[in-house]
Scaffold this motif. Structure first.
Motif, mmCIF file in Angstrom:
data_model
loop_
_atom_site.group_PDB
_atom_site.id
_atom_site.type_symbol
_atom_site.label_atom_id
_atom_site.label_comp_id
_atom_site.label_asym_id
_atom_site.label_seq_id
_atom_site.Cartn_x
_atom_site.Cartn_y
_atom_site.Cartn_z
ATOM 1 N N SER A 13 0.807 -1.222 0.000
ATOM 2 C CA SER A 13 0.000 0.000 0.000
ATOM 3 C C SER A 13 0.847 1.281 0.000
ATOM 4 O O SER A 13 1.697 1.492 0.870
ATOM 5 N N PHE A 15 -0.286 4.174 0.700
ATOM 6 C CA PHE A 15 -0.648 4.945 1.898
ATOM 7 C C PHE A 15 0.064 4.383 3.129
ATOM 8 O O PHE A 15 0.498 5.129 4.003
ATOM 9 N N LEU A 37 -6.563 -7.612 3.411
ATOM 10 C CA LEU A 37 -7.686 -6.713 3.083
ATOM 11 C C LEU A 37 -8.904 -7.464 2.540
ATOM 12 O O LEU A 37 -9.991 -6.895 2.446
ATOM 13 N N LYS A 40 -10.623 -8.584 6.615
ATOM 14 C CA LYS A 40 -10.114 -7.573 7.549
ATOM 15 C C LYS A 40 -10.231 -8.038 9.004
ATOM 16 O O LYS A 40 -11.223 -8.675 9.368
ATOM 17 N N LYS A 52 -12.885 1.553 7.131
ATOM 18 C CA LYS A 52 -12.386 0.160 7.144
ATOM 19 C C LYS A 52 -11.140 0.004 6.279
ATOM 20 O O LYS A 52 -10.962 -1.004 5.580
ATOM 21 N N LYS A 53 -10.298 1.046 6.234
ATOM 22 C CA LYS A 53 -9.103 1.008 5.387
ATOM 23 C C LYS A 53 -7.840 1.122 6.220
ATOM 24 O O LYS A 53 -7.861 1.670 7.322
ATOM 25 N N ILE A 54 -6.763 0.614 5.639
ATOM 26 C CA ILE A 54 -5.443 0.865 6.245
ATOM 27 C C ILE A 54 -4.843 2.052 5.506
ATOM 28 O O ILE A 54 -5.281 2.351 4.381
ATOM 29 N N PRO A 55 -3.877 2.763 6.025
ATOM 30 C CA PRO A 55 -3.252 2.546 7.317
ATOM 31 C C PRO A 55 -4.078 3.133 8.467
ATOM 32 O O PRO A 55 -4.795 4.115 8.284
ATOM 33 N N GLU A 66 -6.721 8.026 8.120
ATOM 34 C CA GLU A 66 -6.558 8.923 6.973
ATOM 35 C C GLU A 66 -5.183 9.584 7.025
ATOM 36 O O GLU A 66 -4.836 10.289 7.986
ATOM 37 N N PHE A 67 -4.424 9.375 5.954
ATOM 38 C CA PHE A 67 -3.023 9.755 5.983
ATOM 39 C C PHE A 67 -2.785 11.242 6.288
ATOM 40 O O PHE A 67 -1.916 11.581 7.094
HETATM 41 N N1 LIG Z 1 -7.820 8.047 2.114
HETATM 42 C C1 LIG Z 1 -7.149 6.941 2.757
HETATM 43 C C2 LIG Z 1 -6.849 5.895 1.696
HETATM 44 C C3 LIG Z 1 -6.368 4.588 2.263
HETATM 45 C C4 LIG Z 1 -6.583 3.437 1.282
HETATM 46 O O1 LIG Z 1 -7.054 3.622 0.147
HETATM 47 N N2 LIG Z 1 -6.293 2.233 1.771
HETATM 48 C C5 LIG Z 1 -6.502 1.039 0.967
HETATM 49 C C6 LIG Z 1 -5.183 0.286 0.761
HETATM 50 S S1 LIG Z 1 -4.100 1.265 -0.235
HETATM 51 C C7 LIG Z 1 -7.441 0.078 1.700
HETATM 52 O O2 LIG Z 1 -7.367 -0.081 2.895
HETATM 53 N N3 LIG Z 1 -8.328 -0.573 0.957
HETATM 54 C C8 LIG Z 1 -9.223 -1.556 1.483
HETATM 55 C C9 LIG Z 1 -10.638 -1.304 1.100
HETATM 56 O O3 LIG Z 1 -10.930 -0.317 0.398
HETATM 57 O O4 LIG Z 1 -11.491 -2.116 1.471
HETATM 58 C C10 LIG Z 1 -5.896 7.450 3.478
HETATM 59 O O5 LIG Z 1 -5.480 8.576 3.194
HETATM 60 O O6 LIG Z 1 -5.373 6.784 4.383
#
Ligand SMILES: N[C@@H](CCC(=O)N[C@@H](CS)C(=O)NCC(=O)O)C(=O)O
Length: 220
Positions: A13, A15, A37, A40, A52-55, A66-67
């Motif tokens: 990733s 991010f 992913l 999760k 529900k996203k990393i990081p 959110e980064f």
């Molecule tokens: N806007 C988020 C973007 C984070 C993102 O897109 N994470 C992706 C991995 S690169 C993720 O967790 N995807 C899993 C999903 O969408 O279910 C940030 O700035 O942290």
């Protein structure tokens, strides 16, 4: 009591790489927990129930998601002697503008190159190169985007270096020929331990991207 710092992450990733670099720039020790992913973990769903996203950064049990928000938190919490964001309000706004440009322009063009074919891929390649050239213009002859100091825009853009090889081979172009100053800047960034330790091997990443791409798009 020592701080407990956990990063919910996923090695390919972009991010995630940004978060790793920012923490390492500040000398913060952290425990990186790799997420699947497609399945999760309960911890990720609990810590980032909205997206529900990393990081996700978990500092002493409290999540930061959110980064852009995370990097500000990291900057305010650790290592004031090595700031990532400029202290001058206008310079800070300018850095945020360019990091936002990377997210709004470079990231979508790269995704399209990876996932599409034919005309859509050609258009995305053109857009990707044009946007990299705009960034190269902003870099100019400076060592880093903010001048002499490695900072927020560098952290936001350098993870794309690990995807350069795949984007170049898929879309058949040379970033070195198109954007030589940007390539020299990337080389400079890679000399930093924080960056070298946080970016995966480009060939390992290439294998991962190609196999994910085959499962998303059976034509490729
Ligand atoms: N806007 C988020 C973007 C984070 C993102 O897109 N994470 C992706 C991995 S690169 C993720 O967790 N995807 C899993 C999903 O969408 O279910 C940030 O700035 O942290």
């Amino acid at each position: 009591m020592a701080d407990e710092v956990i990063l919910l992450d996923f090695w390919p990733s972009l991010f995630g790489m940004r978060a790793r670099i920012a923490l390492r720039e500040k000398g913060v020790e952290f425990d990186m927990k790799e997420e699947d992913l497609s399945n999760k973990s309960p911890l990720l769903l609990k810590m980032n129930p909205v997206h529900k996203k990393i990081p996700v950064l978990i500092h002493n049990g409290k999540p930061i998601c959110e980064f852009l928000i995370m990097v500000q938190y990291i900057d305010e919490t650790w290592g004031p002697e090595s700031p990532l964001l400029p202290s001058d309000p206008h310079e800070r706004a300018r850095a945020k503008f360019w990091a936002d440009y990377v997210d709004k322009k470079i990231y979508p063009a790269l995704r399209t190159i990876l996932l599409s074919m034919g005309e859509a891929e050609e258009a995305a390649k053109k857009e990707y190169i044009e946007c990299l050239k705009v960034l190269e213009g902003e870099l100019g002859d400076k060592a880093y985007f903010g001048g002499e100091r490695f900072g927020y825009v560098d952290v936001s853009l350098i993870p794309f270096h690990s995807w350069f090889y795949t984007s170049e081979t898929l879309a058949n172009f040379s970033i070195r020929e198109e954007c030589p100053k940007l390539v020299a800047w990337a080389k400079r960034c890679l000399q930093r331990e924080s960056v070298a330790k946080s970016l995966p091997d480009q060939y390992k990443l290439n294998d991962f991207i190609l196999s994910s791409r085959r499962s998303v798009s059976p034509n490729k």
